[in-house]
Design a protein around this motif. Structure first.
Motif, PDB file in Angstrom:
ATOM      1  N   ILE A  13       0.832  -1.206   0.000  1.00 34.75           N
ATOM      2  CA  ILE A  13       0.000   0.000   0.000  1.00 34.75           C
ATOM      3  C   ILE A  13       0.865   1.253   0.000  1.00 34.75           C
ATOM      4  CG2 ILE A  13      -1.634   1.342   1.387  1.00 34.75           C
ATOM      5  CD1 ILE A  13      -2.747  -1.440   2.346  1.00 34.75           C
ATOM      6  N   THR A  14       1.913   1.259   0.821  1.00 37.68           N
ATOM      7  CA  THR A  14       2.814   2.418   0.910  1.00 37.68           C
ATOM      8  C   THR A  14       3.605   2.588  -0.380  1.00 37.68           C
ATOM      9  OG1 THR A  14       3.031   2.082   3.303  1.00 37.68           O
ATOM     10  CG2 THR A  14       4.691   3.455   2.239  1.00 37.68           C
ATOM     11  N   ALA A  15       4.122   1.483  -0.912  1.00 37.83           N
ATOM     12  CA  ALA A  15       4.970   1.547  -2.102  1.00 37.83           C
ATOM     13  C   ALA A  15       4.211   2.080  -3.307  1.00 37.83           C
ATOM     14  CB  ALA A  15       5.544   0.162  -2.401  1.00 37.83           C
ATOM     15  N   LYS A  16       2.939   1.757  -3.412  1.00 34.98           N
ATOM     16  CA  LYS A  16       2.154   2.209  -4.567  1.00 34.98           C
ATOM     17  C   LYS A  16       1.935   3.722  -4.563  1.00 34.98           C
ATOM     18  CE  LYS A  16      -0.250  -2.029  -5.851  1.00 34.98           C
ATOM     19  NZ  LYS A  16      -1.532  -2.767  -5.933  1.00 34.98           N
ATOM     20  N   ARG A  17       2.225   4.362  -3.438  1.00 32.14           N
ATOM     21  CA  ARG A  17       2.115   5.818  -3.380  1.00 32.14           C
ATOM     22  C   ARG A  17       3.274   6.509  -4.079  1.00 32.14           C
ATOM     23  NH1 ARG A  17       1.564   7.415   2.764  1.00 32.14           N
ATOM     24  NH2 ARG A  17       1.548   9.498   1.819  1.00 32.14           N
ATOM     25  N   ILE A  18       4.388   5.794  -4.270  1.00 34.13           N
ATOM     26  CA  ILE A  18       5.594   6.475  -4.765  1.00 34.13           C
ATOM     27  C   ILE A  18       6.135   5.948  -6.080  1.00 34.13           C
ATOM     28  CG2 ILE A  18       6.334   7.220  -2.485  1.00 34.13           C
ATOM     29  CD1 ILE A  18       8.371   4.896  -2.519  1.00 34.13           C
ATOM     30  N   GLY A  19       5.680   4.794  -6.539  1.00 34.93           N
ATOM     31  CA  GLY A  19       6.252   4.292  -7.783  1.00 34.93           C
ATOM     32  C   GLY A  19       5.660   2.977  -8.225  1.00 34.93           C
ATOM     33  N   ASN A  20       6.285   2.390  -9.229  1.00 30.21           N
ATOM     34  CA  ASN A  20       5.853   1.105  -9.776  1.00 30.21           C
ATOM     35  C   ASN A  20       6.508  -0.029  -9.000  1.00 30.21           C
ATOM     36  OD1 ASN A  20       4.372   2.254 -12.046  1.00 30.21           O
ATOM     37  ND2 ASN A  20       6.394   2.833 -12.838  1.00 30.21           N
ATOM     38  N   LEU A  21       5.729  -1.050  -8.678  1.00 33.37           N
ATOM     39  CA  LEU A  21       6.260  -2.182  -7.930  1.00 33.37           C
ATOM     40  C   LEU A  21       7.243  -2.980  -8.782  1.00 33.37           C
ATOM     41  CD1 LEU A  21       3.046  -3.567  -6.168  1.00 33.37           C
ATOM     42  CD2 LEU A  21       4.732  -1.952  -5.280  1.00 33.37           C
ATOM     43  N   LEU A  22       8.312  -3.451  -8.144  1.00 34.60           N
ATOM     44  CA  LEU A  22       9.328  -4.265  -8.814  1.00 34.60           C
ATOM     45  C   LEU A  22       9.517  -5.557  -8.024  1.00 34.60           C
ATOM     46  CD1 LEU A  22      12.003  -1.510  -9.585  1.00 34.60           C
ATOM     47  CD2 LEU A  22      10.262  -2.418 -11.135  1.00 34.60           C
ATOM     48  N   VAL A  46      17.009   7.724  11.334  1.00 34.72           N
ATOM     49  CA  VAL A  46      17.015   8.834  10.375  1.00 34.72           C
ATOM     50  C   VAL A  46      16.601   8.334   8.988  1.00 34.72           C
ATOM     51  CG1 VAL A  46      18.483  10.515   9.185  1.00 34.72           C
ATOM     52  CG2 VAL A  46      18.725  10.182  11.652  1.00 34.72           C
ATOM     53  N   PHE A  47      17.079   7.154   8.607  1.00 33.14           N
ATOM     54  CA  PHE A  47      16.739   6.575   7.304  1.00 33.14           C
ATOM     55  C   PHE A  47      15.219   6.431   7.176  1.00 33.14           C
ATOM     56  CE2 PHE A  47      19.017   3.941   3.971  1.00 33.14           C
ATOM     57  CZ  PHE A  47      17.917   3.800   3.145  1.00 33.14           C
ATOM     58  N   GLU A  48      14.591   5.822   8.186  1.00 36.67           N
ATOM     59  CA  GLU A  48      13.150   5.584   8.110  1.00 36.67           C
ATOM     60  C   GLU A  48      12.356   6.887   8.148  1.00 36.67           C
ATOM     61  OE1 GLU A  48       9.371   3.520   8.145  1.00 36.67           O
ATOM     62  OE2 GLU A  48      11.320   3.422   7.151  1.00 36.67           O
ATOM     63  N   LEU A  49      12.748   7.831   8.997  1.00 32.37           N
ATOM     64  CA  LEU A  49      12.026   9.100   9.058  1.00 32.37           C
ATOM     65  C   LEU A  49      12.199   9.902   7.771  1.00 32.37           C
ATOM     66  CD1 LEU A  49      12.669  10.201  12.757  1.00 32.37           C
ATOM     67  CD2 LEU A  49      10.594   9.217  11.771  1.00 32.37           C
ATOM     68  N   THR A  50      13.380   9.804   7.173  1.00 29.80           N
ATOM     69  CA  THR A  50      13.613  10.466   5.891  1.00 29.80           C
ATOM     70  C   THR A  50      12.706   9.876   4.816  1.00 29.80           C
ATOM     71  OG1 THR A  50      15.925  10.926   6.464  1.00 29.80           O
ATOM     72  CG2 THR A  50      15.341  10.998   4.123  1.00 29.80           C
ATOM     73  N   ALA A  51      12.661   8.540   4.757  1.00 28.62           N
ATOM     74  CA  ALA A  51      11.812   7.873   3.768  1.00 28.62           C
ATOM     75  C   ALA A  51      10.344   8.241   3.963  1.00 28.62           C
ATOM     76  CB  ALA A  51      11.998   6.362   3.877  1.00 28.62           C
ATOM     77  N   GLU A  52       9.891   8.253   5.214  1.00 26.34           N
ATOM     78  CA  GLU A  52       8.491   8.590   5.487  1.00 26.34           C
ATOM     79  C   GLU A  52       8.173  10.020   5.075  1.00 26.34           C
ATOM     80  OE1 GLU A  52       5.196   8.436   9.124  1.00 26.34           O
ATOM     81  OE2 GLU A  52       7.308   8.001   9.537  1.00 26.34           O
ATOM     82  N   SER A  53       9.090  10.955   5.360  1.00 23.97           N
ATOM     83  CA  SER A  53       8.822  12.357   5.015  1.00 23.97           C
ATOM     84  C   SER A  53       8.797  12.563   3.502  1.00 23.97           C
ATOM     85  CB  SER A  53       9.868  13.270   5.664  1.00 23.97           C
ATOM     86  OG  SER A  53      11.164  13.021   5.154  1.00 23.97           O
ATOM     87  N   ILE A  54       9.650  11.846   2.775  1.00 26.23           N
ATOM     88  CA  ILE A  54       9.655  11.950   1.316  1.00 26.23           C
ATOM     89  C   ILE A  54       8.329  11.441   0.750  1.00 26.23           C
ATOM     90  CG2 ILE A  54      10.699  11.037  -0.805  1.00 26.23           C
ATOM     91  CD1 ILE A  54      13.399  11.081   0.665  1.00 26.23           C
ATOM     92  N   ILE A  55       7.857  10.305   1.274  1.00 27.09           N
ATOM     93  CA  ILE A  55       6.593   9.740   0.803  1.00 27.09           C
ATOM     94  C   ILE A  55       5.433  10.686   1.107  1.00 27.09           C
ATOM     95  CG2 ILE A  55       4.953   7.843   1.131  1.00 27.09           C
ATOM     96  CD1 ILE A  55       7.424   6.024   1.637  1.00 27.09           C
ATOM     97  N   ASP A  56       5.423  11.255   2.299  1.00 30.40           N
ATOM     98  CA  ASP A  56       4.329  12.155   2.691  1.00 30.40           C
ATOM     99  C   ASP A  56       4.351  13.474   1.911  1.00 30.40           C
ATOM    100  OD1 ASP A  56       3.426  10.306   4.481  1.00 30.40           O
ATOM    101  OD2 ASP A  56       4.245  11.286   6.263  1.00 30.40           O
ATOM    102  N   ALA A  98       4.721  13.939  -1.100  1.00 34.91           N
ATOM    103  CA  ALA A  98       3.978  13.820  -2.363  1.00 34.91           C
ATOM    104  C   ALA A  98       2.531  14.291  -2.222  1.00 34.91           C
ATOM    105  CB  ALA A  98       4.020  12.374  -2.844  1.00 34.91           C
ATOM    106  N   MET A  99       2.012  14.270  -0.991  1.00 36.99           N
ATOM    107  CA  MET A  99       0.637  14.726  -0.761  1.00 36.99           C
ATOM    108  C   MET A  99       0.555  16.245  -0.618  1.00 36.99           C
ATOM    109  SD  MET A  99      -0.819  11.836  -0.887  1.00 36.99           S
ATOM    110  CE  MET A  99      -2.481  12.342  -0.458  1.00 36.99           C
ATOM    111  N   ILE A 100       1.722  16.908  -0.552  1.00 38.49           N
ATOM    112  CA  ILE A 100       1.757  18.353  -0.313  1.00 38.49           C
ATOM    113  C   ILE A 100       2.213  19.115  -1.548  1.00 38.49           C
ATOM    114  CG2 ILE A 100       2.772  20.175   1.111  1.00 38.49           C
ATOM    115  CD1 ILE A 100       3.275  17.975   3.239  1.00 38.49           C
TER     116      ILE A 100
END
Length: 430
Positions: free
Chosen positions: A186-195, A394-404, A406-408
């Motif tokens: 569900i999260t991955a589909k917000r940012i790109g094509n599944l591989l 930091v890695f996980e928080l960075t990834a989460e902020s990048i994904i979020d 996209a909604m802004i």
């Protein structure tokens, strides 16, 4: 921790509490059971608050159908019975309504098991059981049919999930992995094509599995080793609470002064890990009598090539892994902390991880402390365990902020001139 030495009622309470505390079921939802050697079914009760469950609340249903306890057994007892009758190899059943898997159940779809190679190994094939009224004999028949066909993980249409296994620990590990997989997709589909992982990749992996290390009997542990074991358990448990590690997802390792290193074992519930469960590796040999992680050979190469690295973490937090299973790139030039801690994050293929571990190990350095292994994990290193754990956060928080973001709106990265200023201010090497 030896789960087999815990009474069935206490086991049910322990795992239901974990499921409830993680928000993977509700006060009234979900049920667990264990089939003991005498043919008794120990099961959670009907209508009792899952957040305050005690061993006194657990019901024992005898082989003749007599219920022993202060409550009624779960209304879903019929399908628990059906599974046990149809599959004699199954001794534990878990049913819950976690949000990720419920999303798939109401879409009547199965999450893609090939996003991560470990899913099929742990969970096997995933089937969908036709809808029926909860607690009905028909629902038991629908679920039992799927189990009769050989699978042990079943999505229930417009309902939730049912998992059967040889014991409650295995059922919980499968359940947690499936929920993680659903949230990952569900999260991955917000940012790109599944591989997904390809069949060729999986075949290559089987051919390149690292050979089993020889064992050794360790001497009495030093104060340094005991401290390292304690620190590992402390941070592993913290990481599990934060979702950085899962019960069956993650590897933690620390180098000792004599060149040996400690590593978490495979096939163990990380949340229940104790200091004595950690495995020591010395001179290419693993501690006798313990289940050595498959990642031990790679970590040994990293330590041999990089004396400045004293800790390595392999983890699968959901937002970071979204970048590992899609064509989206993770660029840490978002805020100063992200760039300073992670620098440039390289992606490496899952196939490369198995076919050329030497190249993977050679990549890491002070200027390259982290990487993504496609479909497998993220890797972070550090000069200490705490530094490596900080980088993982930091890695996980960075990834989460990048994904979020996209909604802004569009991401505005820190410029090259601003990066140069950061390098100067924090004395970062090129």
């Amino acid at each position: 921790m030896n789960i087999d030495c815990i009474h069935p009622a206490d086991r049910l309470v322990m795992y239901m509490q974990r499921i409830y505390d993680k928000g993977l079921t509700t006060t009234s939802g979900g049920n667990l059971s264990i089939l003991d050697e005498e043919g008794n079914i120990w099961i959670t009760p009907a209508g009792i608050d899952k957040g305050t469950l005690t061993r006194r609340d657990i019901v024992c249903v005898k082989a003749d159908g007599t219920a022993v306890g202060i409550h009624r057994p779960s209304s879903e007892l019929p399908f628990h019975k059906a599974v046990y009758q149809m599959r004699p190899d199954i001794k534990a059943v878990l049913h819950a309504h976690p949000p990720g898997l419920v999303s798939f159940s109401i879409a009547r779809k199965v999450p893609n098991p090939d996003l991560m190679p470990s899913v099929r190994d742990l969970c096997g094939e995933i089937r969908i059981a036709a809808y029926a009224v909860p607690g009905s004999e028909q629902l038991g028949e629908n679920i039992g049919k799927c189990f009769m066909e050989g699978c042990s993980t079943v999505l229930l249409e417009n309902h939730g999930v049912c998992v059967g296994a040889k014991d409650l620990l295995t059922a919980f590990l499968q359940f947690e992995m499936l929920e993680f997989l659903s949230k990952l997709e569900i999260t991955a589909k917000r940012i790109g094509n599944l591989l997904p992982v390809t069949a060729d990749d999986l075949e290559a992996m089987k051919k390149c599995m690292p050979r089993k290390m020889e064992s050794f009997v360790p001497e009495c542990p030093s104060a340094e080793e005991l401290s390292a074991r304690r620190d590992m358990i402390t941070l592993i448990r913290r990481g599990c609470r934060q979702g950085l590690f899962g019960a069956a997802r993650g590897t933690c390792s620390v180098r000792l002064a004599d060149g040996s290193f400690l590593i978490t074992p495979d096939g163990t519930d990380l949340t229940l890990l104790e200091e004595a469960d950690v495995v020591r590796v010395k001179g290419g040999r693993g501690e006798n009598g313990k289940n050595l992680s498959r990642s031990a050979a790679l970590l040994q190469m990293i330590y041999e090539k990089h004396p400045e690295i004293s800790a390595v973490l392999l983890a699968q937090p959901v937002h970071s892994m979204a970048f590992a299973v899609t064509d989206a790139a993770l660029d840490p030039r978002t805020i100063p902390e992200s760039y300073v801690f992670l620098r440039d994050v390289k992606r490496m293929s899952y196939r490369e991880y198995y076919e050329d571990p030497e190249r993977i190990a050679a990549y890491f350095s002070e200027t390259r402390p982290a990487a993504i292994i496609d479909n497998y994990c993220i890797v972070v290193t550090g000069s200490s365990l705490l530094q490596a754990f900080d980088r993982l956060e930091v890695f996980e928080l960075t990834a989460e902020s990048i994904i979020d973001t996209a909604m802004i709106g569009d991401i505005v990265h820190i410029s090259d001139d601003e990066i140069a200023d950061l390098k100067k201010a924090f004395h970062l090497k090129d």
